[in-house]
Every structure is written in C-alpha cells, then in structure tokens.
Design an enzyme around this catalytic site. Structure first.
Site, PDB file in Angstrom:
ATOM      1  N   THR A 329      14.696 -70.779  17.706  1.00 45.59           N
ATOM      2  CA  THR A 329      15.218 -70.540  16.357  1.00 45.59           C
ATOM      3  C   THR A 329      14.064 -70.348  15.393  1.00 45.59           C
ATOM      4  O   THR A 329      12.951 -70.778  15.657  1.00 45.59           O
ATOM      5  CB  THR A 329      15.979 -71.769  15.819  1.00 45.59           C
ATOM      6  OG1 THR A 329      15.073 -72.879  15.782  1.00 45.59           O
ATOM      7  CG2 THR A 329      17.194 -72.102  16.646  1.00 45.59           C
ATOM      8  N   ASP A 330      14.375 -69.756  14.244  1.00 46.09           N
ATOM      9  CA  ASP A 330      13.459 -69.922  13.125  1.00 46.09           C
ATOM     10  C   ASP A 330      13.607 -71.379  12.674  1.00 46.09           C
ATOM     11  O   ASP A 330      14.541 -72.075  13.080  1.00 46.09           O
ATOM     12  CB  ASP A 330      13.776 -68.946  11.988  1.00 46.09           C
ATOM     13  CG  ASP A 330      12.566 -68.735  11.081  1.00 46.09           C
ATOM     14  OD1 ASP A 330      11.667 -69.607  11.054  1.00 46.09           O
ATOM     15  OD2 ASP A 330      12.508 -67.701  10.387  1.00 46.09           O
TER      16      ASP A 330
END
Ligand SMILES: *[C@@H]1O[C@H](CO)[C@@H](O)[C@H](O)[C@H]1NC(C)=O
Ligand SMILES: *[C@@H]1O[C@H](CO)[C@@H](O)[C@H](O)[C@H]1NC(C)=O
Ligand SMILES: *[C@@H]1O[C@H](CO)[C@@H](O)[C@H](O)[C@H]1NC(C)=O
Ligand SMILES: *[C@@H]1O[C@H](CO)[C@@H](O)[C@H](O)[C@H]1NC(C)=O
Ligand SMILES: *[C@@H]1O[C@H](CO)[C@@H](O)[C@H](O)[C@H]1NC(C)=O
Ligand SMILES: *[C@@H]1O[C@H](CO)[C@@H](O)[C@H](O)[C@H]1NC(C)=O
Ligand SMILES: *[C@@H]1O[C@H](CO)[C@@H](O)[C@H](O)[C@H]1NC(C)=O
Ligand SMILES: *[C@@H]1O[C@H](CO)[C@@H](O)[C@H](O)[C@H]1NC(C)=O
Ligand SMILES: *[C@@H]1O[C@H](CO)[C@@H](O)[C@H](O)[C@H]1NC(C)=O
Length: 898
Positions: A329-330
């Site tokens: 994920t970011d």
C-alpha cells in the site's frame, strides 16, 4: 506516501471490485452471522441504489481469484527457493513479513516484522525516488522530470564510475541503488510513473518523468534495471491514476477546512483503453524490467480503492502484466483486511495509520482471518512467497551480505531510540555512513544533459566574457534557512532544486546558481552584481540598467498534499511564475537589452507576458536539478557544454490549452474525477485540437544545428501475435494452519512495545469459522482464465516482437560538437481514433562538427497497437501507419509509410 497527518477515519467504501461492505476481519469474525444478514440487505439496497441513482458513476469489474505468482520468465529459480522457504514458516512468521510494524516504530519509513527464529531481521523500506530520505551523507539526484529531459538511454559515461556503462537514466538508477544499499535499505520507494502528468498543475508530476507514457516507460525500465543491479529492490509507484493531490485522502482534505467535507478518496474514473494506452503503459515496462515491488496509490480507480482494487491488482498487474513480485500500500492507504488480501495486496505499510495506534487491518487480524478460515491460506502463502521471491531474485542473487540499516529516519543524533515512537531500545543509531561515492559528477552530467535551451536570439548564448553580469531574483540564491531549512523542502525560499514532500532527500551540500556563476565570471574577468530580493524593483532596475548581460531567475513549485506552501495544497494553484516572476522578468528586460531568463520549475509555466519581449534574448529551462544547481548551468551558459535537453512536456500559451485541470473543489462526498479527455493529454491534446503550443513536447535548441536524412523502413519480422503461453497455477491445497488460540497469542516471555504491530492474537479470540458473502470466485482454487494480452513480464511476449526497423541519419552542421535526440512518432490510421502523433522511439547521439550518425529504432507490436476494449487485447489497426522522425513532436522532417 509519507503522509504525516493523523490516521484517516476508516470508512466503508462501496466498490464492485472489492467487498461492498468492508469489515475488519476480527469484527466480522465476532459478528459473522449478524453481519451476513445485514450484508445481504445492504448489498441489495446498494445494488438497487446503484442501478437507480448512480447509473453514470464509474465502476470497476471484479477480478478474482488473485493469480498465483508462477515464476515466469527469469523468476523461476527465485520462486522455487521462495516456495521452499515459505513452506517452513509458521503462520505468525508469514503474517509478520506482510505487515509493517507501525509508523515510526523502527528506523525506516516502513519496516516489516522480523523472523528471529531464522535470524532474519525486518525489511527496511525507504523513500525517495531521488535519494535516501531522512538521513545524511547522501546524494540528492536530479528529479525524475529532470532526468527524463536528458532523453538519454544510450550515452555511456567514459570513465567516471567504472561500473556505469549504460545511459544517464540507467546510471542514476544504479547510483541511487548503491546509496540505498549503503544505508541498509532493502526496498527503495521509487521510481514513479503515477502521477503520469495528466494535468500540468498536479503536485507530484516532477517525481515522475513525463506525461508521455513511452518516455516514462523507458525511464522506468532503465531506472529499475540500474537500481536492482545493486541488490536493492525497486518499487514502481503509485498504481494507478494518482493524478492529483487534492482529495487523495479524505482525512487529509478534511483537515483543510475551506474545502467540502469528503468521505472517501477521490475516484479517478478512467476508461479501459486509456488505462492501457496511457497510465498502465509505463508500469508494463517496470514489470518487464523485473521490478520487485509495486506501491498502490491513495486514490480510488473507478470507485474502488487502489489498495483493494481487484481489477487493477489481480487483473491488470498480476495477470495481464505477469507481475511476480509483491504489492504494498501507499502509507496508511489500506482500507480493509481480508478484502484487500483477496484483491491482491501483499504487504501493508506502515502497517497501521499515521500516527500508529497499534491497530492494523493485518498483523493480528490477518492471523485471525487465516485461523477462522475467512482468508484462504494459499493467498497468504502467495503474499509471502512473492516477497521472498523478490528478495531471492534481486537482493540475494549474489553471495555478498546485505548491510544492516545504519541510520534512523527520526533523529540525526548518534544515539537514540531504535524503536522511536514509543521510545525504546536506546542505542547507537546513526553511523552517518557516507554513501555518495563519486555520484556528484554523475549528477552534474545529468544536469548538463537535461537543461533545455528554449530561446537563443542571435547566439546570445554561450556567453562571451560579458563585462557586467546582473543576477536577478531569489531563485538564483540560497535559502537563508539553509539548504535543508524547510522540512521535506516545504517552502519556496531561494533557488528551487526540488519540489516538496516525501519525494525528497536532505542535501549534503548545495551549489546555487549565484555561487557557480560568480566564481566562473571572475575567471572570465566579468563583473557580477546581484539582487536576490524579488520585490526590490528600484534596485532591480538600477542593477539591470548597468549590466551588459542580465540573468533573471524565476521558479514555480509544487509537492505533496500534506504540506501547503503559499496556499498551494500540493497541486499548483496556477502555472505562472511564483514571487511575481513575470514582473521581475519584465522589469529586468525593460532595463536590460540582453536579458536571459532561467526557469527552475516543477512543470510548464506560462511565459506569454514576456517571451516575445525583444530584450529577452534567451530562455534556459533548468528544471529541478537536485544538489548541484549551479555547476551544470554554468557549463551550458558559458558553452563548455552544448545544451541537448528536450522538453518532456508541452509548454502552452495558456493554462486552459491543456484541456485538463486539477479538481480543486469537490462537488460530492466522494469526489469523482472523470478522465473525459481519454488519450488526449499533453501534446496528444494539442495535436488533436490543433492548438499551437508555445514550446512543443520534445523541443530543445542546441548551439549547433542538426539535419535529418535517409529515412529507411525495414520489415523485421512477420511473426504473428501468439496466444498467451502461460498456464495458470492452481493453488496447492495445503492443510490450512489450525490450532488453539493459545498457540498464537503473545509468548509468555514476550515484552511488547506500545503501538507496535504484531502477528499475535488476543487470548480471548474466537477462531470458529462462519459464512461470509464473498464476491464470486474470490476464494476459488480454480484460476481465473488468463488475459490473452498476458503471459510474460509486461504482457504477452509477442507484444515485444520487433516488427519494423526504422533508421535515419543525423548530421551536425556545426559550429559546435553536440548531441541531438532523434525522435520517432507514429500516426495510426484514422479508424484507430488514436492521437495524431505518439512517441515510439528516441535515440540521443553525440556528434562532432560535420559528423553524421545513423540511428535505428525498433518498432514492436505493442508500439503499433491499440487496446481493443471489445476483444480485450492489443490489436494493430488496419490501414497505413505513418512514421515521422525529427527533432521535436512538431519538427519532423522525415516521413514515410510503414
Ligand atoms: C514478528 O516481528 C516482531 C518485530 O520484528 C518480532 O519481535 C517477533 O518476534 C516476530 N514474531 C515472530 C513469530 O517471528
Ligand atoms: C482488528 O480489526 C478490528 C476491526 O477493524 C480493529 O478494531 C482492531 O483494532 C484490529 N485489531 C488489532 C489488534 O489491530
Ligand atoms: C554463492 O555461493 C555458493 C556456495 O558457496 C556458490 O555455489 C554460488 O556459485 C555462489 N553464487 C554467486 C552468485 O556467487
Ligand atoms: C540579430 O542580429 C542581426 C544582425 O546583427 C540583426 O539585424 C537582428 O535584428 C538581430 N535579431 C534580433 C531579434 O535581435
Ligand atoms: C521562507 O518561506 C517561508 C514559508 O514559505 C516564509 O514564510 C518566509 O518568509 C521565507 N523566508 C525567507 C527569508 O524568504
Ligand atoms: C522599474 O522599471 C520599470 C520599467 O522600466 C518601471 O515600470 C518601474 O516603475 C520601475 N520600478 C522602480 C521601483 O523603479
Ligand atoms: C500563482 O501562485 C503563486 C504561488 O502561490 C503566487 O505567488 C502567484 O501570485 C499566483 N499567480 C496568480 C496570477 O494568481
Ligand atoms: C530594451 O532595453 C533597453 C536598455 O538596454 C531599453 O532602453 C529599451 O527600452 C528596452 N526595450 C523594451 C521594449 O523594453
Ligand atoms: C544592447 O545595448 C548596447 C548599448 O546600447 C549595444 O551595444 C548592444 O548591441 C545591445 N545589445 C543587443 C543584444 O541588442
């Protein structure tokens, strides 16, 4: 990434590709029966609502089950090793490697759990795409956009770094990798192809390369090859359509009170063809380069979050592009537990929200999800296998030991808390390892090759020992607070060398234009005066009036959303010069008949107020050069280097000419950004709508002139487009891990750290199973039929067959040795409804006066194809394809039909 605002309020996004209702695993587990009932009801209502009220809102098709990594291409050996290794791991160990330990828990911006039983420490993941962030004695390389404007994928450095032999773009990737490795970083969080650059005002375009997908694709490929050759895993980010900063995260936007309150991240609504031909294109090159990891974006794509969009991660990335590594994920962009896993997410970073509150969608919850059967264990095994395969393939391919992390992101003191936020494990924490080698010369080389000369009346440049030079503008001088005076470069004081945000690094030194020009001018016997106060017009006038040569320095800045500078919330509010730069240039020029303008900018700015002023004799586009702004600028100004940079974007006459813009004000709770322009961004838009730009994509002058001749087209292959050769794997039906709750709780002797993320489950956990309304096929063990466009890294291997070879001759007509970039564009038959011209090749050559060289371009099947949404495959349109070769997108003297 790198957002430092509070954890976002977790909402439950409705999306087609993921679960319509997002419940954390543990919560589901406790209330399974009740929820299933509510669910059915909710689902019905939402479905109804959807058909009734949201007819036009973009949706994502589901794509399940998540494809197993198969060891495609040269990943086979890494895969067999990873599979063996993972077979020996316990459930808790497997969960540990997928989940970050929390924001500011350990030394890097992201750290996974460790495997103490096997003597394996946690993995360190660190920003940024242009240098190692949050530490000292590192190089700050030219930004992505600056590197792209070299257009240099062939040029070899003669003798500088003995292991650098490819191109400037490759060499930068390699040098970056050497520095990350030297600091003990396993995963370098770059390069960037999202944002691509849909709109020029978007805040983070400069972290990437160019709004042209072909140029960005080449730059991604070369950067990744370079970085990973050092054993550091690169990370292609942000997947995908991350094209503006406003509304990228609801909590962040809601912190800015002047905007509408939003409930979810903005949805970038992109049609299938545009997704393939523009935004996914450079990511295909990243996969083809063997990139080990991907990072998803903050935004939604067609109303499904990037971190749980099964169509994007399972369908496009892992199936169609054949990606074999892992997807993270970011930072703090995870929105669900089981759902994100089933949609193809492999790692959550930094494991929790920001700041860390000790809870996670994974960690403990992922262990529970496997134990209670809500997540099939094959999916967790695939997550972990992908992570270890990347390590085996990239990091452990040689036998040399990878260094331990030797710095802390959170303090520069020699000693401090290794576990920072909770304040534990006080020890020596910063070794201040100097990892810069001789990279400063590479940085100057890139800058010298990327400066773009846009105007040069009557050979104003190169300078010929001017009697009196006047340097005008704060953009020529230092930031009075020091080169690192504003955290994450979040201000616009002094000369602009980088945008702001997590995509930066701290300067070990910094050379301003003022400093470099002054020292050179002295050796030329010139006088130098300067005015760094942008608004001191009386002094500017007086100084300009007395000079024989005036250098007016202006800039325009942007960055990441978590910092606002002069009310620019990441994205630029306008694309004109800051600090009244137009006035500064106009007043200088009114008083000085030889005014040379130097621009440092994150992207295009509007130049119309003065570009045709008769006293503006030259314009030098100096971009975002990183740690050494002055030295290469001097080389170009004084003629030691003949400029050869080319614009990696279009400079318009008016901001509205681009046809796209940032959505500054949302009109809905879930902002909907429809990419209605489709394929027509940047020069594709200007060509399609016959808009005259000020300076076109690919443009850049030299002190020499070059001519083009002898266009030759040769058919290279008749090989047909073959079927996808890949046979999907069926998951091994391993006996799922079961056991007593007490087998998975904290070991009795374990000393827990506050707000740290662990894989252990609470002693009162209930691990009974239950039924759960999965989307169709989400937990199937029968694979999804593979895309016909897939089968190899970056897509179907036949897409990369070379079908034609095009060659052309370039001659340097003098009067200086120099370099030219031969650019190849294609025009597809009108039935293709494609942009009038698309870049499909470029070659930079270095030529002595009167010398010629022949360059060859390879045109692949992919280069000549369009994405056919009906057949869901690449197709070469029927009809004549025109090939152009020349020196810019609008200066193409050679033309022929394929
Ligand atoms: C998981 O990682 C943490 C943090 O590195 C470590 O303390 C713990 O022992 C690991 N647990 C297992 C089961 O390996
Ligand atoms: C697991 O998820 C639930 C529900 O989303 C959350 O409330 C809880 O804090 C999480 N547990 C841990 C240990 O992170
Ligand atoms: C690594 O070491 C093993 C055993 O010593 C050896 O067989 C192998 O060739 C080495 N690999 C490399 C890349 O040096
Ligand atoms: C360039 O120089 C020529 C010859 O000296 C002169 O006639 C012309 O006006 C100059 N052009 C500009 C734009 O200054
Ligand atoms: C530096 O920037 C800050 C914030 O952008 C501004 O308030 C300040 O006045 C600037 N200082 C100087 C010396 O320019
Ligand atoms: C500076 O010069 C410009 C153009 O000659 C003029 O309009 C302006 O008033 C001058 N400003 C000052 C403060 O002298
Ligand atoms: C554009 O933005 C810059 C930076 O915030 C500001 O200084 C300038 O005044 C703005 N220009 C216009 C025309 O609004
Ligand atoms: C150009 O500069 C000269 C001073 O060298 C000045 O007299 C003249 O007015 C300027 N021209 C314009 C159009 O401002
Ligand atoms: C600028 O003005 C000076 C003095 O009048 C003159 O010698 C010079 O040729 C002019 N330069 C240009 C570029 O017009």
């Amino acid at each position: 990434m790198g957002d430092q605002r509070p954890k976002q309020n977790i909402r439950h996004p409705w999306s087609w590709s993921s679960f319509p209702h997002i419940g954390r695993t543990a919560a589901w587990f406790l209330f399974a029966a009740v929820m299933a009932a509510i669910f059915a009801l909710l689902l019905g209502l939402l479905l109804h609502h959807h058909t009734a009220a949201q007819q036009s809102r973009a949706v994502t098709d589901p794509w399940y089950p998540s494809p197993l990594a198969s060891g495609l291409d040269d990943w086979g050996d890494a895969y067999s090793r990873a599979r063996n290794f993972v077979a020996g791991l316990t459930l808790l160990e497997k969960v540990n490697i997928t989940t970050g330990t929390g924001w500011q828990s350990d030394r890097c911006v992201g750290n996974t759990g460790s495997l103490p039983r096997l003597g394996l420490g946690s993995l360190c993941l660190q920003d940024s795409p242009l240098g190692v962030r949050f530490t000292d004695y590192v190089s700050v390389f030219p930004s992505g956009v600056q590197t792209a404007s070299t257009w240099d994928k062939e040029y070899a450095l003669s003798n500088m770094l003995n292991d650098l032999t490819y191109s400037l773009i490759y060499n930068r990737g390699l040098a970056l990798g050497q520095e990350f490795r030297g600091k003990g970083v396993n995963v370098a969080l770059g390069p960037v192809a999202g944002p691509l650059g849909r709109t020029p005002a978007a805040g983070r375009n400069w972290e990437g390369f160019s709004p042209d997908p072909y140029l960005t694709g080449v730059a991604m490929y070369q950067t990744i090859l370079g970085t990973q050759s050092t054993g550091v895993i690169a990370c292609a980010k942000h997947l995908i359509a991350n094209e503006q900063e406003h509304y990228r995260q609801a909590a962040e936007s809601n912190g800015i009170k002047t905007h509408r309150h939003t409930t979810e991240s903005l949805s970038s609504n992109v049609d299938d063809r545009t997704l393939h031909e523009l935004y996914l294109w450079p990511f295909a090159d990243a996969v083809r380069a063997g990139v080990g990891s991907f990072m998803t974006s903050y935004n939604q794509i067609n109303n499904s979050y990037a971190s749980q969009n099964s169509k994007i991660i399972n369908g496009l990335l892992k199936d169609e592009l054949g990606f074999q590594g892992f997807v993270m994920t970011d930072w703090a962009a995870q929105h669900s537990g089981v759902e994100s896993s089933l949609s193809g997410l492999d790692m959550t970073m930094p494991g929790t929200g920001i700041p860390s509150d000790g809870t996670s969608y994974w960690g403990s919850n992922l262990t529970l999800a496997v134990l209670n059967g809500s997540l099939p264990e094959w999916r967790l095994d695939d997550q972990v296998t992908r992570i270890f395969a990347a390590l085996y393939k990239i990091q452990n391919k040689s036998n040399s030991t990878f260094p331990e992390v030797n710095f802390s992101s959170w303090t520069s003191d020699d000693e401090g808390d290794a576990i920072f936020a909770p304040g534990e494990q006080y020890q020596r924490i910063n070794d201040h390892v100097d990892v810069r080698r001789s990279h400063s010369s590479l940085i100057r080389e890139i800058n010298a090759n990327s400066i773009v000369l846009l105007k040069n009346i009557n050979s104003t440049l190169p300078l010929k020992s001017p009697k009196q030079i006047a340097i005008i503008g704060s953009n020529a001088g230092p930031n009075l607070a020091g080169p690192n005076g504003c955290p994450d470069r979040g201000c616009d004081n002094g000369t602009l060398a980088l945008g702001w945000g997590s995509g930066t690094a701290d300067f070990s030194y910094f050379i301003t234009p003022l400093e470099a020009i002054q020292s050179r001018a002295i050796s030329e016997g010139s006088g130098v005066q300067y005015v760094l106060e942008d608004y001191n017009y009386a002094q500017i006038n007086a100084t300009a009036r007395r000079a024989t040569t005036c250098l007016a320095f202006i800039n325009s800045n942007s960055g990441e959303h978590y910092i606002s500078v002069d009310l620019n919330e990441g994205d630029r509010n306008n694309i004109t010069a800051w600090h009244d730069g137009d006035q500064l240039v106009s007043f200088t020029a009114a008083n000085c008949n030889n005014t040379i303008v130097v621009v440092n900018s994150v992207g295009p700015i509007i130049l119309e107020p003065w570009i045709n002023h008769p006293n503006v004799t030259a314009l030098v586009w100096a971009g975002l050069p990183g740690e050494d702004s002055g030295s290469s600028l001097v080389q170009v100004l004084f003629g030691d280097v003949n400029p050869s940079g080319k614009l990696p974007y279009t400079i318009a006459k008016s901001a509205s000419d681009y046809g796209t813009n940032v959505m500054y004000e949302a009109t809905e709770d879930v902002p909907q950004q429809d990419f209605t322009e489709g394929l027509f961004i940047d020069y594709r838009h200007f060509d399609q709508y016959k808009i005259e730009p000020r300076f076109e994509f690919g443009f850049g002058l030299s002190y020499s002139t070059f001519s083009f001749s002898s266009l030759l087209i040769e058919k290279a292959s008749d090989s047909p487009y073959k079927a996808n050769p890949y046979v999907p794997l069926t998951p091994i039906n391993a006996t799922p891990t079961r056991g007593k709750v007490s087998d998975y709780t904290f070991p009795s002797t374990f000393s827990r750290v506050k707000n740290y993320i662990y894989p252990y489950i609470p002693a009162d956990s209930n691990i009974d199973g239950g039924s759960y309304p999965y989307p169709p096929h989400a937990v199937d063990t029968t694979p999804h039929p593979p895309s016909p466009a897939g089968g190899g890294p970056g897509g179907n291997p036949s897409l990369y067959d070379v079908l034609y070879r095009v060659s052309a001759t370039i001659t340097n007509n003098g009067p200086h040795p120099g370099k030219e970039v031969a650019q190849l564009y294609i025009n597809l038959p009108s039935s293709a409804n494609a942009p009038p011209k698309q870049l499909r090749g470029f070659e930079k050559v270095s030529l002595d006066v009167n010398a010629s060289a022949t360059v060859t371009f390879n045109l692949t099947r992919r280069d000549l194809s369009i994405w056919d949404v009906k057949v869901q495959n690449w197709v070469i349109p029927t009809g004549p394809i025109t090939v152009f070769v020349g020196r810019s997108s609008r200066d193409l003297e050679l033309v022929n039909i394929l």
